[in-house]
Design a protein around this motif. Structure first.
Motif, PDB file in Angstrom:
ATOM      1  N   LYS A 143       3.418  -0.122   6.501  1.00  0.00           N
ATOM      2  CA  LYS A 143       2.478  -1.129   7.030  1.00  0.00           C
ATOM      3  C   LYS A 143       1.355  -1.390   6.037  1.00  0.00           C
ATOM      4  N   ASN A 144       1.694  -1.971   4.928  1.00  0.00           N
ATOM      5  CA  ASN A 144       0.654  -2.255   3.940  1.00  0.00           C
ATOM      6  C   ASN A 144       0.305  -3.727   3.868  1.00  0.00           C
ATOM      7  N   THR A 145       0.748  -4.463   4.852  1.00  0.00           N
ATOM      8  CA  THR A 145       0.501  -5.898   4.857  1.00  0.00           C
ATOM      9  C   THR A 145      -0.993  -6.207   4.845  1.00  0.00           C
ATOM     10  N   GLY A 146      -1.371  -7.066   3.923  1.00  0.00           N
ATOM     11  CA  GLY A 146      -2.754  -7.544   3.899  1.00  0.00           C
ATOM     12  C   GLY A 146      -3.755  -6.599   3.265  1.00  0.00           C
ATOM     13  N   ILE A 147      -3.287  -5.453   2.766  1.00  0.00           N
ATOM     14  CA  ILE A 147      -4.230  -4.484   2.186  1.00  0.00           C
ATOM     15  C   ILE A 147      -5.112  -5.132   1.118  1.00  0.00           C
ATOM     16  N   PHE A 148      -4.470  -5.880   0.225  1.00  0.00           N
ATOM     17  CA  PHE A 148      -5.257  -6.467  -0.862  1.00  0.00           C
ATOM     18  C   PHE A 148      -5.882  -7.810  -0.488  1.00  0.00           C
ATOM     19  N   HIS A 149      -5.776  -8.169   0.785  1.00  0.00           N
ATOM     20  CA  HIS A 149      -6.503  -9.358   1.253  1.00  0.00           C
ATOM     21  C   HIS A 149      -7.698  -8.948   2.094  1.00  0.00           C
ATOM     22  N   ASN A 154     -10.095  -3.513  -0.244  1.00  0.00           N
ATOM     23  CA  ASN A 154      -9.992  -4.086  -1.584  1.00  0.00           C
ATOM     24  C   ASN A 154     -11.363  -4.288  -2.208  1.00  0.00           C
ATOM     25  N   GLN A 336      -5.126   3.006  -2.505  1.00  0.00           N
ATOM     26  CA  GLN A 336      -4.668   2.037  -3.504  1.00  0.00           C
ATOM     27  C   GLN A 336      -5.750   1.712  -4.541  1.00  0.00           C
ATOM     28  N   GLY A 449       6.296  -1.219  -8.450  1.00  0.00           N
ATOM     29  CA  GLY A 449       4.906  -0.780  -8.567  1.00  0.00           C
ATOM     30  C   GLY A 449       4.279  -0.272  -7.281  1.00  0.00           C
ATOM     31  N   ASN A 450       5.000  -0.277  -6.183  1.00  0.00           N
ATOM     32  CA  ASN A 450       4.431   0.242  -4.940  1.00  0.00           C
ATOM     33  C   ASN A 450       4.025   1.711  -5.084  1.00  0.00           C
ATOM     34  N   THR A 453       0.837   1.978  -7.165  1.00  0.00           N
ATOM     35  CA  THR A 453      -0.279   1.376  -6.444  1.00  0.00           C
ATOM     36  C   THR A 453      -0.812   2.311  -5.361  1.00  0.00           C
ATOM     37  N   TYR A 454       0.092   2.948  -4.639  1.00  0.00           N
ATOM     38  CA  TYR A 454      -0.336   3.766  -3.509  1.00  0.00           C
ATOM     39  C   TYR A 454      -0.482   5.240  -3.849  1.00  0.00           C
TER      40      TYR A 454
END
Lengths: 517, 442
Positions: A143-149, A154, A336, A449-450, A453-454
């Motif tokens: 469930k990493n949806t939207g992490i960088f938004h 971020n 991240q 790259g996941n 990144t994590y």
């Protein structure tokens, strides 16, 4: 379902801001009686006239009150120093106890109600916000949806604000505990529940908040990674060790008139283990105290090499350790943000090993003073030049203020990665003598790259995975998130025979090319 | 010192560049119009979904290229003059080469549907597609995806992550019907439904409807149904990106034709990756394989040849992997969508309907030829060896725990699988039961 979440969020925010508000809530009036009860008679004499305009004076805020108290004492001290009357210089810390006595208002009259509003309602709110995710966020999975938004994850305004808040909190906690007396009083009832005779200190407040965060955010972690049994078991483990070993057991020991002792903490992370007062406390506390002393030594001298050999440093860093526990629960949202550059790795290697060396030298100095009774080693005052700077720079500033305060800026393992001397020691063993490694699965890596990144430790996992090489890094805490987020099933944490651990990188699939990086 | 130019900075071109640098001091120039630096194309979806930022998809830091003396040039190439060994850019600049590697990748297919060039209609292959998708899906409520393959399901997941309702048209009776056998297809169908993807099987696109201002406002299926939408994802496969080479002396078919050394018909010109078509592919492989791994393998092979060790491209056992929302998929060897008369298969599915393994073997001697695995990770190394060694079904099932690559503490399904195998085949292989200590110490 969504309504439950938003209601929960509102409740949590209410509790959170109420908690912040409590900082400003009380008024402060020091009665002459309290002054006489708290301050030693010989000091009362010295301070009487300087406290004249403090006593019975109402302050509406803790900071001016504390400053007035400390100012009065400092004034006396500088006068006495000027007169060279050294025995009249006051070293006692009266600020906290005087502030506690002088505090008036809701926090003292309605402690229980405020506690419920902050921590019970806060917990209910947090759980209402977190648990519906089981249904709302869809089936179990990454469930990493939207992490960088997201402004929180971020380095957005929310992340920065929380960072500032955490840094401020740590500075107050470590150096200005009298300012935050309201918060300390707030957790008195929990302290008394465990140990009726005691009064909460800033360290009790800290331990309580810490455990509270690990537990609530641990539930979040478990929900988020519920597809991975490794993550569930590991999170339960850190929640257990924090609650039982770091928080409850030491308090219970105190209630039983035994020394305060955290059985899972160890030197050199526990940097005051070899302090004279600590050794004296343990060795003068009978059989259990001696056992504690022996246990503490065995843990780092035997426990570390043996367990790291079989399981890697993860047995400690991401299963047992308190710092690791907070990082893996409350800090998960920030993993991240760790820097994966080669430059960061270089800084890390110098810094963390330098701190290990510093810790060892400091400890030798302290032990030398303890054994010989001499304050100096090679002409250096072991307290002033070793123990004190270590405690301030590493113990307080690095591990606390930067280590946790910078979660939202530099990721959740800043301390573990750059600073922790125990992590450095565990890491050296892991690098050179261990069965643990992260294996890569043949040629399946797609360099997405996941994993990198994590990786909270800033390891460029992909660099190894894409060339089919085992990941053997001293810093790897074995959290297992790289393996969890890998979309192609490439990474796996394994304890295996040491042979082949540093094997040649192999990318399976191309029969025309033999082993080559 | 000769000048090697590589056209394309994807996995094929970059792998070639890196491996050439390991062996020679020749000048290496990598040209791309798509991006300044190599990034992982397979990770495009994660940028859109917010799992990563573009910089996270770059497998090497930016200083890497200068340090390894690999020159990077950002330019689109308009055409190539093979006679005078020159590439001509879109701004008419000329770049000479001594040896040239073409690694131009793929482009998305379009089949001439009415409305396929409207605003809001696109495929997903390169960085520019991603940027376009980011812009055009800003206020989209409903989207339609056409084409049941890997990029289609990725696009569905991407759009779904932004709360966009996705209708997914597939021509076959199940997802990825030309690759996956029926039961695996059904498993993914169920999972897509679980994620509220509106899957329309055996449905084909007739036309894309214009809103009158040049943007999409809906689609019409062959059966006449109209579906309103503001975005259409066309994911009906890719083809080699070689249109700009059509009128040259380079021999091309669907892709650039290459021999077993990955050499084209023109001396000193090679082609690798998605854009290459093998003149004589090995029996177990297809002439064009547009997957990451093939690009990488061809890259390392051509690097050997170019640096003085002529090396044939000999791909081993086929393997691939993907992830469909939450379900991971790996395949080793050959598991065709439909079995021929010489093969049979063993299929096991977990009770939750989200994990399965499907092992195909030769009817005559039970030799295993391939496996599909969903929701259970398998060791590439072990399967590669088993398939190369021609192990039988009973051997493979009995030793299945050796191939497991799931993380520690995960539920192990081998006993269940072995039990089912024994029942179906009347065999009596020993059912594995690892002890607690074996599991901890592997």
């Amino acid at each position: 379902m969504k309504a439950i979440r938003y209601t929960g969020l509102l409740l949590f925010l209410f509790s959170f801001f109420l908690f912040l508000g409590i900082f400003f809530m009380s008024s402060y009036t020091l009665s002459r009686e309290d002054f006489q009860n708290i301050v030693k008679p010989e000091h009362q004499e010295l301070l009487a006239d300087k406290f004249d305009n403090i006593i019975d004076q109402e302050y509406s805020f803790s900071i001016p009150f504390v400053n007035a108290v400390n100012g009065a004492i400092d004034e006396n001290n500088s006068q006495m120093r000027a007169k060279q009357q050294w025995n009249k210089v006051i070293y006692d810390q009266y600020a906290s106890s005087l502030t506690r006595a002088a505090t008036h208002g809701l926090i003292k009259e309605q402690t229980t109600m405020l506690f419920i509003l902050v921590f019970v309602i806060g917990t209910i709110g947090a759980l209402m916000y977190l648990t519906p995710q089981v249904k709302l966020a869809g089936p179990a999975g990454i469930k990493n949806t939207g992490i960088f938004h997201n402004a929180l994850n971020n380095r957005g305004w929310l992340g920065i604000s929380i960072g500032v808040l955490l840094v401020t909190f740590y500075i107050l906690l470590y150096f200005f505990d009298a300012y935050i007396m309201n918060w300390i009083i707030l957790v008195d009832l929990i302290q008394k529940l465990i140990n009726p005779g005691a009064q909460a200190s800033q360290w009790f407040l800290y331990g309580f908040l810490y455990t509270f965060s690990v537990l609530v955010m641990g539930i979040r972690m478990i929900i988020k990674y519920r597809q991975s049994k490794y993550q569930i078991v590991r999170t339960l483990s850190v929640m257990f060790f924090q609650t039982a070993f770091a928080f409850l057991l030491p308090e219970i020991l105190v209630r039983l008139n035994q020394p305060y002792f955290d059985f899972k903490n160890m030197w050199p992370l526990d940097y005051d283990f070899f302090d004279a007062w600590h050794i004296n406390t343990l060795t003068s506390a009978g059989g259990l105290g001696i056992f504690m002393f022996a246990w503490g030594i065995t843990l780092f001298a035997v426990g570390v090499p043996v367990f790291v050999f079989f399981f890697g440093k993860r047995w400690y860093c991401s299963w047992v350790c308190g710092c690791g526990g907070l990082a893996e629960t409350a800090g998960d949202s920030f993993r991240q943000l760790s820097d994966k550059s080669l430059k960061a790795w270089n800084i890390e290697r110098y810094l963390i090993h330098a701190i290990l060396v510093f810790a060892v030298i400091m400890t030798i100095g302290v032990l030398y003073s303890f054994i010989t009774g001499s304050n100096t080693m090679f002409g250096i005052d072991t307290y002033t030049y070793l123990r004190k700077p270590y405690g301030f720079l590493i113990g307080s500033m690095f591990s606390g203020v930067i280590g946790t305060g910078f979660y939202p800026i530099m990721g959740n393992r800043v301390w573990c990665r750059f600073g922790c001397p125990l992590a450095a020691y565990l890491g050296i063993v892991q690098r050179f003598k261990s069965r643990f490694r992260i294996t890569t699965n043949g040629g399946q890596c797609i360099s997405c790259g996941n994993c990198s990144t994590y990786c909270e430790m800033g390891i460029d996992v992909r660099w190894y995975a894409q060339r089919g090489q085992n990941i053997v890094r001293s810093s790897c805490v074995g959290c297992g998130v790289c393996s969890a987020v890998c979309p192609r099933g490439v990474l796996n944490l394994e304890n295996k025979d040491e042979d082949g651990r540093f094997g040649e990188p192999i990318l399976i699939g191309n029969d025309g090319i033999k082993v080559e990086a | 010192m000769s000048k090697i130019v590589i056209l394309g900075n994807g996995i094929a071109g970059i792998t070639a560049a890196r491996h050439i640098r390991k062996h020679t001091n020749d000048s290496i120039t990598v040209i791309s119009g798509e991006s300044d630096h190599f990034f992982s194309r397979t990770a495009l979806m994660y940028i859109y979904m917010g799992h990563m930022k573009y910089e996270h998809t770059k497998p090497y830091e930016d200083w890497f290229w200068a340090k390894n003396k690999i020159d990077l040039l950002k330019a689109w190439i308009k055409t190539i003059d093979f006679d005078s060994k020159k590439l001509i850019t879109s701004t008419s600049e000329e770049i000479t080469y001594d040896r040239l590697i073409l690694a131009t990748g793929s482009q998305s297919n379009k089949f001439g549907w009415p409305g396929e060039n409207l605003r809001g209609v696109q495929g997903l292959y390169n960085l520019q597609d991603l940027d376009m998708m980011e812009t055009t899906t800003q206020h989209v409520k409903r989207a339609v995806i056409v084409g049941g393959g890997l990029i289609g399901v990725e696009m569905a997941e991407m759009l779904h992550s932004r709360g966009i309702h996705v209708t997914y048209l597939i021509r076959e009776s199940r997802f990825w019907g030309n690759v996956l056998p029926e039961k695996e297809g059904a498993l993914i169908d169920r999972h897509l439904k679980e994620h509220h993807i509106d899957l329309r099987k055996e449905t084909e696109l007739e036309e894309i409807i214009d809103d009158g201002k040049g943007s999409v406002k809906g689609i019409k299926t062959k059966s006449g149904e109209v579906i309103d939408c503001q975005f259409v994802g066309l994911t009906v496969g890719v083809r080699p990106n070689i249109d700009f080479l059509k009128d040259t002396s380079l021999e091309i078919d669907k892709g650039i034709l290459v021999d077993e050394h990955l050499a084209t018909n023109i001396p000193d010109v090679y082609a690798i990756g998605d854009c290459a078509q093998l003149k004589s592919a090995p029996s177990h492989r297809r002439p064009i394989e547009a997957v990451w791994y093939v690009g990488r393998m061809m890259g390392e092979t051509v690097a050997k040849t170019i640096t003085g060790t002529p090396t044939k491209y000999q791909p081993g056992i086929w393997f691939n992997s993907a992830k469909f929302f939450d379900i991971e998929y790996q395949t080793y060897g050959s598991v065709p969508a439909r079995l021929d008369e010489n093969h049979e298969s063993f299929y096991w599915e977990a009770a939750d309907g989200k994990k399965c393994i499907h092992i195909v073997y030769e009817k005559a001697d039970q030799k295993v030829t391939g496996i599909n695995t969903f929701g259970i990770r398998m060791r590439h190394e072990v399967w590669d060896k088993w398939l190369n060694d021609g192990k039988t079904l009973s051997y493979v099932v009995e030793h299945l725990p050796k191939a497991n690559f799931d993380p520690e503490f995960f539920k192990r399904f081998e006993p269940e699988i072995q039990q089912q195998y024994n029942e179906e085949y009347g065999d009596s292989i020993i059912i594995s039961k690892p002890t607690f200590f074996q599991r901890i110490f592997n």
